[in-house]
Write a protein that holds these residues in place. Structure first.
Motif, short mmCIF file in Angstrom:
data_model
loop_
_atom_site.label_atom_id
_atom_site.label_comp_id
_atom_site.label_asym_id
_atom_site.label_seq_id
_atom_site.Cartn_x
_atom_site.Cartn_y
_atom_site.Cartn_z
N SER A 5 26.92 39.42 8.34
CA SER A 5 28.09 38.51 7.13
C SER A 5 28.91 39.38 7.19
O SER A 5 29.01 40.25 7.21
N TRP A 6 30.61 38.62 6.99
CA TRP A 6 31.09 39.54 7.88
C TRP A 6 32.40 39.66 6.80
O TRP A 6 33.24 39.81 6.67
N ARG A 7 31.81 39.21 5.52
CA ARG A 7 33.16 38.71 4.41
C ARG A 7 32.09 39.73 2.84
O ARG A 7 33.15 40.52 2.59
N ASN A 8 31.02 39.60 2.82
CA ASN A 8 30.67 40.68 1.72
C ASN A 8 30.27 41.98 2.19
O ASN A 8 29.25 42.36 3.14
N VAL A 55 15.01 31.41 7.59
CA VAL A 55 16.37 32.00 7.33
C VAL A 55 16.52 33.43 7.19
O VAL A 55 15.31 33.84 6.03
N PRO A 56 16.36 34.42 8.04
CA PRO A 56 16.65 35.91 7.47
C PRO A 56 17.95 36.33 6.91
O PRO A 56 18.28 35.13 6.24
N ALA A 57 17.06 37.22 5.86
CA ALA A 57 18.26 37.87 5.13
C ALA A 57 19.40 38.07 6.01
O ALA A 57 19.79 38.52 6.87
N LEU A 58 20.89 37.58 5.15
CA LEU A 58 21.79 38.18 5.83
C LEU A 58 22.54 40.16 5.50
O LEU A 58 20.87 40.56 4.58
N VAL A 59 22.66 40.73 6.59
CA VAL A 59 22.91 42.31 6.44
C VAL A 59 24.66 42.02 6.85
O VAL A 59 25.11 41.43 7.38
N THR A 60 24.99 43.00 5.90
CA THR A 60 26.46 43.60 5.75
C THR A 60 27.17 43.83 7.34
O THR A 60 26.35 43.74 8.38
N ARG A 61 27.94 43.71 8.34
CA ARG A 61 29.13 43.69 8.67
C ARG A 61 29.24 45.09 9.13
O ARG A 61 28.73 46.23 8.67
N PRO A 62 29.03 45.65 10.36
CA PRO A 62 29.21 46.95 10.66
C PRO A 62 30.68 47.84 10.26
O PRO A 62 31.49 47.16 10.22
N GLY A 63 29.97 48.91 9.33
CA GLY A 63 31.71 49.69 8.42
C GLY A 63 31.81 48.89 7.59
O GLY A 63 32.97 49.58 6.46
N GLY A 67 31.49 47.92 3.39
CA GLY A 67 31.79 48.42 2.29
C GLY A 67 30.93 49.03 1.30
O GLY A 67 29.36 47.78 1.77
N VAL A 68 30.69 49.64 0.41
CA VAL A 68 29.68 49.55 -0.92
C VAL A 68 29.58 48.25 -1.52
O VAL A 68 28.47 47.77 -2.00
N ARG A 109 33.95 39.38 -1.76
CA ARG A 109 34.44 40.36 -1.12
C ARG A 109 33.48 41.83 -1.86
O ARG A 109 32.96 42.26 -0.85
N GLU A 110 34.23 42.31 -2.48
CA GLU A 110 34.12 43.49 -2.84
C GLU A 110 33.31 43.74 -3.94
O GLU A 110 32.50 44.75 -4.96
#
Length: 625
Positions: free
Chosen positions: A72-75, A98-106, A108-109, A526-527
């Motif tokens: 995910s490049w958004r959340n 359907v794999p679970a989404l993971v956050t983008r590198p870097g 935020g929390v 997003r945040e």
């Protein structure tokens, strides 16, 4: 190469059409997420992606290859954790991996906050406070420092309290996707003027004009005008009633104030007692009639109320405007609507609002959208005039009334959402959009999720009720839908049990649909994400607590792909629910009772069979608006 985006929103029929056109080795690529299939109510099938490899085989006849886009490049991390938790049951039951989404590198929390209030007012107040503390408008040409925000609602009937609470905090609000062209202020004024000119009974429409900025009557002058309407109605009530009295031998009339006749007048001893029926005059004068027949300046009404000099002058000018519009009904509908717009000065008003908004850097009135609203209404008028069999003003106004009730008030002109306003939008309309801060409201059982939840779980009637649902056995994806084996039941008891089982299965299916909708809502942020609900939402009894797995922001563990660090995931906040109101607790805002005795003239004595009928002239104070 054929590229199919948002493939999870295709129906079975669309899949068959596409496979007939592009199967047999034609290069086709489809992208979709079955967890975001939120259009099942209009035929979309979440299992369409599972059927894709078989329906679109490659040139060698092998099933199509499947790849995964799981980043995910958004959340931010906390938002994604909450969304993955909601979608976990969907992934476990999906026919396609359907794999679970993971956050983008870097990434935020992020933050996820939940609030569950006692009442709807407290819920929307908490949402408004949350948004007000985080939303920031942009500065300069690049919008530096901007923090966008949106409030997502399950249904449009949640818009009004949310919008009211946001505006009370001084926030600019934009309702997106409402569709209500007929509810925009400029169009409402034009329609109100046309209705008052066409129908003298539309005092409600005239009241809109009287209280608007052009006439701006105060309460005292409104009461004086209503008193004038009452005087006119009282003056001709007797004449109207006389025309409705029949010559039946048992029908008698007596002037107001006289009592019942003596026994011998009614036919002697033993004769039936006359029954009093009060005449109900339906054609009372309205304030539209009073506007056409204003009293002399300074002349009081019967109850002593007097129109002020300024109000009398404004009403005289408005009466002349309405008479001029009535005299121009020979014009075409577009020309007549243009005349109404100019009569109200709206053409100048929207231009001034647009220029003031551009100069001040903030929205004044309708900003630059007022002219677009009027132009869109002119297009609607021209379309009706060109297609209607009888393009009269009355037919047009009746069509607008039907459109307001059945078509959500017609569509607004399309344009990009204002980045410096807080959007209020349904979750379905938010698909494909994103904001820095998102609040999801109405997360209470019966609202979101919308299905009914009983003691034995969620229930839904599926296709058994309502004409807008195709019976599941007739659908191409019937294998993925709850089944009702009617023919296999031996007697009525077995059929009753089968119906109960079907409703429970349909309820679970509906919960899965609502879970997909919640997943879409959460992934718009997003945040920062706020989830809000309330016990009391205007009903007679408290709502149940929403299912904890779909509304409580608990931390969901996910394994990142090889070579990638696990996202930074904060500890999940503790959600504190206020105690569920007990059966003895009184519903908030229902503790104050108001007892008003009906006016004496509203009381009726029902006629009795066999008694002569006597009509008594009464002059009840009419409703003048």
């Amino acid at each position: 190469m054929v590229l199919l985006d948002e493939y999870q929103d295709t129906s079975y029929a669309q899949t068959e059409l596409l496979s007939a056109l592009f199967a047999d080795g034609h290069p086709v690529t489809a992208v979709g997420d079955p967890n975001q299939s939120i259009y099942g109510w209009r035929g979309a099938s979440a299992s369409g992606l599972a059927r894709f490899p078989e329906r679109f085989r490659d040139s060698s006849g092998s099933p199509a290859a499947v790849g995964y886009l799981s980043t995910s490049w958004r959340n931010d991390a906390a938002v994604l954790d909450a969304a993955n938790l909601v979608a976990a049951p969907l992934r476990s039951e999906s026919r396609v991996e359907v794999p679970a989404l993971v956050t983008r590198p870097g990434g935020g929390v992020g933050s996820v906050v939940a609030t569950y209030a006692a009442t709807l007012d407290e819920e929307v107040a908490a949402v408004a406070d949350h948004v007000a503390a985080r939303w920031r408008p942009g500065s300069g040409r690049g919008g530096a420092g901007r923090v966008t925000a949106a409030v997502l609602c399950r249904a449009r009937n949640q818009f009004v309290p949310v919008e009211t609470a946001l505006r009370a905090r001084g926030l600019p609000v934009e309702v997106v996707g409402l569709g209500g062209l007929l509810s925009t202020p400029e169009v409402v004024d034009v329609v109100a003027l046309l209705e008052a000119a066409h129908d003298p009974s539309r005092g409600d429409s005239l009241a809109r004009i009287l209280t608007g900025p052009r006439i701006a009557l105060g309460p005292a002058d409104l009461h004086a005008l209503a008193s004038r309407a009452a005087d006119l109605a009282r003056a001709d009530a007797g004449r109207r009633l006389d025309r409705h009295v029949t010559s039946h031998p048992d029908v008698r009339t007596e002037p107001p104030g006289e009592g019942a006749p003596a026994a011998d007048d009614a036919g002697g001893p033993g004769a039936p007692t006359p029954v009093t029926i009060e005449g109900d005059v339906v054609d009372h004068r309205s304030i539209v009639d009073a506007l056409d027949d204003l009293p002399a300046p300074g002349k009081p009404a019967r109850d002593g109320r007097v129109l002020s000099a300024a109000a009398h002058a404004r009403l005289t000018a408005l009466a002349a405007t309405l008479r001029e519009l009535r005299s121009e009904t020979y014009l075409s509908l577009p020309e007549l609507v243009g005349q109404a717009e100019r009569a109200l000065g709206l053409d100048i008003e929207v231009e001034v609002a647009a220029r003031l908004s551009a100069r001040a850097g903030e929205v004044v009135g309708s900003g630059d959208r007022g002219r677009a609203h009027l132009d869109a209404f002119a297009d609607v008028t021209a379309g009706f005039a060109s297609h209607a069999d009888t393009p009269t003003l009355g037919a047009f106004l009746a069509w607008l009334g039907a459109a307001s009730a059945q078509e959500r008030g017609l569509d607004l002109p399309l344009r990009e959402p204002d980045p410096d306003a807080v959007q209020v939008v349904t979750i379905h309309a938010a698909k494909g959009l994103e904001w820095d801060v998102v609040a999801v409201t109405g997360m209470s059982a019966g609202v979101f999720p919308s299905c009914a939840v009983g003691a034995d779980g969620p229930k839904d009637s599926g296709w058994l009720t309502g004409l807008g649902v195709l019976p599941f056995p007739l659908r191409g994806d019937s294998a993925d839908l709850p089944r009702l084996p009617i023919r296999e039941q031996a007697d009525s008891k077995d059929l009753h049990d089968a119906l109960g089982t079907f409703k429970l299965a349909a309820g679970e299916h509906e919960v899965a649909e609502e879970r997909r909708l919640a997943y879409v809502a959460m992934t718009r942020a997003r945040e920062s994400l706020l989830l809000a609900g309330a016990w009391w939402r205007g009903g007679a009894s408290p709502c149940r607590r929403p299912r904890s797995s779909s509304s409580s922001p608990r931390r969901a563990s996910s394994t990142p792909p090889a070579g990638r660090a696990a996202p930074r995931t904060p500890s999940a906040p503790t959600v504190r629910f206020p105690p569920r109101p007990g059966p003895s607790r009184t519903r908030p805002r229902a503790r104050t009772r108001c007892s008003v005795a009906p006016p004496r003239e509203w009381r009726r004595r029902p006629p009795t069979a066999g008694r002569p009928i006597r009509i008594v002239r009464r002059n009840p104070r009419p409703s003048t608006i």
